[in-house]
Design a protein around this motif. Structure first.
Motif, mmCIF file in Angstrom:
data_model
loop_
_atom_site.group_PDB
_atom_site.id
_atom_site.type_symbol
_atom_site.label_atom_id
_atom_site.label_comp_id
_atom_site.label_asym_id
_atom_site.label_seq_id
_atom_site.Cartn_x
_atom_site.Cartn_y
_atom_site.Cartn_z
ATOM 1 N N THR A 219 -8.348 -14.196 -14.188
ATOM 2 C CA THR A 219 -7.241 -13.729 -13.341
ATOM 3 C C THR A 219 -6.313 -14.844 -12.884
ATOM 4 O O THR A 219 -5.187 -14.578 -12.445
ATOM 5 C CB THR A 219 -7.771 -13.007 -12.098
ATOM 6 N N GLY A 220 -6.793 -16.086 -12.945
ATOM 7 C CA GLY A 220 -5.970 -17.200 -12.505
ATOM 8 C C GLY A 220 -6.141 -17.557 -11.042
ATOM 9 O O GLY A 220 -5.573 -18.558 -10.571
ATOM 10 N N VAL A 221 -6.891 -16.749 -10.297
ATOM 11 C CA VAL A 221 -7.118 -17.016 -8.875
ATOM 12 C C VAL A 221 -8.586 -16.745 -8.547
ATOM 13 O O VAL A 221 -9.294 -16.068 -9.298
ATOM 14 C CB VAL A 221 -6.228 -16.131 -7.960
ATOM 15 N N SER A 222 -9.038 -17.262 -7.427
ATOM 16 C CA SER A 222 -10.409 -17.009 -6.987
ATOM 17 C C SER A 222 -10.540 -15.572 -6.478
ATOM 18 O O SER A 222 -9.525 -14.933 -6.134
ATOM 19 C CB SER A 222 -10.782 -17.968 -5.862
ATOM 20 N N PRO A 223 -11.769 -15.036 -6.404
ATOM 21 C CA PRO A 223 -11.935 -13.682 -5.848
ATOM 22 C C PRO A 223 -11.396 -13.556 -4.424
ATOM 23 O O PRO A 223 -10.775 -12.550 -4.082
ATOM 24 C CB PRO A 223 -13.453 -13.468 -5.892
ATOM 25 N N ALA A 224 -11.613 -14.590 -3.606
ATOM 26 C CA ALA A 224 -11.124 -14.539 -2.224
ATOM 27 C C ALA A 224 -9.600 -14.502 -2.188
ATOM 28 O O ALA A 224 -8.996 -13.749 -1.418
ATOM 29 C CB ALA A 224 -11.654 -15.739 -1.439
ATOM 30 N N ARG A 225 -8.971 -15.316 -3.030
ATOM 31 C CA ARG A 225 -7.506 -15.335 -3.078
ATOM 32 C C ARG A 225 -6.959 -14.011 -3.592
ATOM 33 O O ARG A 225 -5.931 -13.517 -3.115
ATOM 34 C CB ARG A 225 -7.059 -16.479 -4.000
ATOM 35 N N TYR A 226 -7.648 -13.433 -4.553
ATOM 36 C CA TYR A 226 -7.219 -12.143 -5.109
ATOM 37 C C TYR A 226 -7.229 -11.072 -4.013
ATOM 38 O O TYR A 226 -6.279 -10.294 -3.891
ATOM 39 C CB TYR A 226 -8.153 -11.733 -6.246
ATOM 40 N N ARG A 227 -8.295 -11.054 -3.215
ATOM 41 C CA ARG A 227 -8.367 -10.048 -2.142
ATOM 42 C C ARG A 227 -7.289 -10.292 -1.096
ATOM 43 O O ARG A 227 -6.670 -9.349 -0.619
ATOM 44 C CB ARG A 227 -9.745 -10.052 -1.492
ATOM 45 N N THR A 228 -7.065 -11.549 -0.742
ATOM 46 C CA THR A 228 -6.004 -11.851 0.223
ATOM 47 C C THR A 228 -4.655 -11.388 -0.305
ATOM 48 O O THR A 228 -3.840 -10.827 0.437
ATOM 49 C CB THR A 228 -5.966 -13.355 0.518
ATOM 50 N N ARG A 229 -4.408 -11.612 -1.596
ATOM 51 C CA ARG A 229 -3.139 -11.175 -2.188
ATOM 52 C C ARG A 229 -2.978 -9.665 -2.077
ATOM 53 O O ARG A 229 -1.892 -9.178 -1.738
ATOM 54 C CB ARG A 229 -3.079 -11.600 -3.659
ATOM 55 N N LYS A 230 -4.043 -8.920 -2.328
ATOM 56 C CA LYS A 230 -3.982 -7.466 -2.211
ATOM 57 C C LYS A 230 -3.691 -7.048 -0.770
ATOM 58 O O LYS A 230 -2.930 -6.102 -0.518
ATOM 59 C CB LYS A 230 -5.286 -6.841 -2.699
ATOM 60 N N LYS A 231 -4.288 -7.752 0.175
ATOM 61 C CA LYS A 231 -4.033 -7.448 1.589
ATOM 62 C C LYS A 231 -2.572 -7.701 1.948
ATOM 63 O O LYS A 231 -1.934 -6.906 2.639
ATOM 64 C CB LYS A 231 -4.946 -8.295 2.480
ATOM 65 N N MET A 232 -2.045 -8.821 1.472
ATOM 66 C CA MET A 232 -0.662 -9.162 1.803
ATOM 67 C C MET A 232 0.336 -8.231 1.105
ATOM 68 O O MET A 232 1.379 -7.891 1.666
ATOM 69 C CB MET A 232 -0.383 -10.623 1.442
ATOM 70 N N GLU A 233 0.012 -7.822 -0.114
ATOM 71 C CA GLU A 233 0.877 -6.848 -0.802
ATOM 72 C C GLU A 233 0.904 -5.527 -0.032
ATOM 73 O O GLU A 233 1.967 -4.906 0.125
ATOM 74 C CB GLU A 233 0.376 -6.621 -2.223
ATOM 75 N N GLN A 234 -0.261 -5.115 0.452
ATOM 76 C CA GLN A 234 -0.327 -3.889 1.240
ATOM 77 C C GLN A 234 0.441 -4.060 2.547
ATOM 78 O O GLN A 234 1.139 -3.137 2.991
ATOM 79 C CB GLN A 234 -1.785 -3.522 1.531
ATOM 80 N N ALA A 235 0.316 -5.228 3.160
ATOM 81 C CA ALA A 235 1.027 -5.487 4.412
ATOM 82 C C ALA A 235 2.541 -5.395 4.210
ATOM 83 O O ALA A 235 3.259 -4.845 5.061
ATOM 84 C CB ALA A 235 0.642 -6.866 4.952
ATOM 85 N N ARG A 236 3.045 -5.911 3.101
ATOM 86 C CA ARG A 236 4.484 -5.816 2.815
ATOM 87 C C ARG A 236 4.939 -4.363 2.750
ATOM 88 O O ARG A 236 5.966 -3.991 3.320
ATOM 89 C CB ARG A 236 4.795 -6.499 1.484
ATOM 90 N N ILE A 237 4.154 -3.554 2.070
ATOM 91 C CA ILE A 237 4.504 -2.128 1.956
ATOM 92 C C ILE A 237 4.551 -1.474 3.327
ATOM 93 O O ILE A 237 5.461 -0.697 3.648
ATOM 94 C CB ILE A 237 3.496 -1.408 1.045
ATOM 95 N N LEU A 238 3.566 -1.807 4.160
ATOM 96 C CA LEU A 238 3.501 -1.216 5.497
ATOM 97 C C LEU A 238 4.647 -1.717 6.378
ATOM 98 O O LEU A 238 5.209 -0.957 7.180
ATOM 99 C CB LEU A 238 2.147 -1.537 6.143
ATOM 100 N N LEU A 239 4.996 -2.992 6.242
ATOM 101 C CA LEU A 239 6.127 -3.526 6.994
ATOM 102 C C LEU A 239 7.411 -2.810 6.606
ATOM 103 O O LEU A 239 8.232 -2.461 7.467
ATOM 104 C CB LEU A 239 6.269 -5.029 6.736
#
Length: 289
Positions: A219-239
């Protein structure tokens, strides 16, 4: 399984019964921890008008169906009390019995049945994980704290937990799939909850260090970074949808707005408040974020 030292902290029963409307049969929402230390806590020829289930966290006993069929109960047993179905539950009097139960109104149970989601067998096997106990406690406290006018908001949470008890959760995977693809799916779900990467690796039957290295390679990123990215993508949608900042923080797994804002700023280079403000200006293309 849930460690014994955590279970030992629950020294007494702690339950809450609420109701949407006036009919318990249709509107009940209840949950809690129930200790049963003596044989007189057994229930014989018992039935509810609504649906209830419990997972036995500790102890043992027996479920006896109306036709006399006996099911032994032990830690991890998921016991269903189907509406209108008489049964008996015998408690072994060794002082160990501890259960967590959830009750919901019959209409919600009927909706599950219409979708063929629930197995009507009275006793099933639940998979107990260390994080379950904390989640049960949060559900209990949430139901206690909810005003009557907002009780309907608790329905999805209660239904979700029943489905989780059935095994509809991220730790059950189809091992025929590519394990990293399955891991990506799991890391993209339930963003408001803590997830143990070690447990995730075990569920995929991969050692943690191997899982981490293979995941990053694919994937090019660590599992922790991948989950953080998903959280931030969701946060953008909610914002962009105008959801209040405090609510967004909770929905993507942060305990307060400060922690969420700090992570958002670290990830995108802008605090969430500034990002939202730029949505309403003629600022440069937001895709850079």
């Amino acid at each position: 399984m849930i460690p014994e030292y955590l279970l030992a902290k629950i020294e007494k029963s702690d339950v809450i019964y609420r109701c949407i409307g006036n009919e318990m049969k249709n509107g009940i929402l209840a949950c809690g921890f129930m200790r049963k230390e003596t044989a007189d806590r057994s229930q014989y020829h018992f039935s509810n008008e609504y649906y209830s289930c419990f997972v036995l966290l500790r102890g043992s006993g027996e479920y006896i169906a109306e036709d006399g069929t006996s099911y032994p109960l032990q830690a991890g047993s998921l016991v269903q009390r189907l509406p209108g179905v008489p049964h008996s539950t015998r408690v072994d009097p060794d002082g160990k019995w501890l259960e967590f139960f959830i009750s919901i109104g019959k209409p919600f149970f009927d909706s599950f049945c219409s979708l063929s989601v629930l197995n009507r067998e009275p006793v099933l096997k639940a998979e107990l994980l260390p994080g379950d106990l904390e989640r049960y406690q949060k559900i209990l406290q949430s139901l206690k704290a909810t005003p009557d006018s907002l009780l309907p908001l608790r329905i999805p949470e209660m239904e979700k937990e029943i489905l989780r008890m059935y095994g509809y959760h991220a730790h059950r995977v189809n091992l025929q799939r590519d394990p990293i693809e399955a891991a990506c799916d799991m890391l993209s779900q339930n963003l408001d909850e803590e997830i143990s990467l070690e447990e995730l690796a075990r569920s995929l039957q991969i050692g943690y260090e191997t899982f981490r290295k293979v995941f990053k390679k694919q994937t090019g990123v660590s599992p922790a970074r991948y989950r953080t990215r998903k959280k931030m993508e969701q946060a953008r949608i909610l914002l962009e949808g105008g959801v209040p900042m405090k609510e967004i923080a909770g929905l993507v797994g942060y305990g307060d707005v400060y922690a969420f804002s700090k992570q958002f700023s670290r990830f995108f280079g802008f605090p969430p408040g500034k990002y939202r403000a730029r949505l309403h200006t003629d600022a440069p293309d937001l895709e850079q974020f």
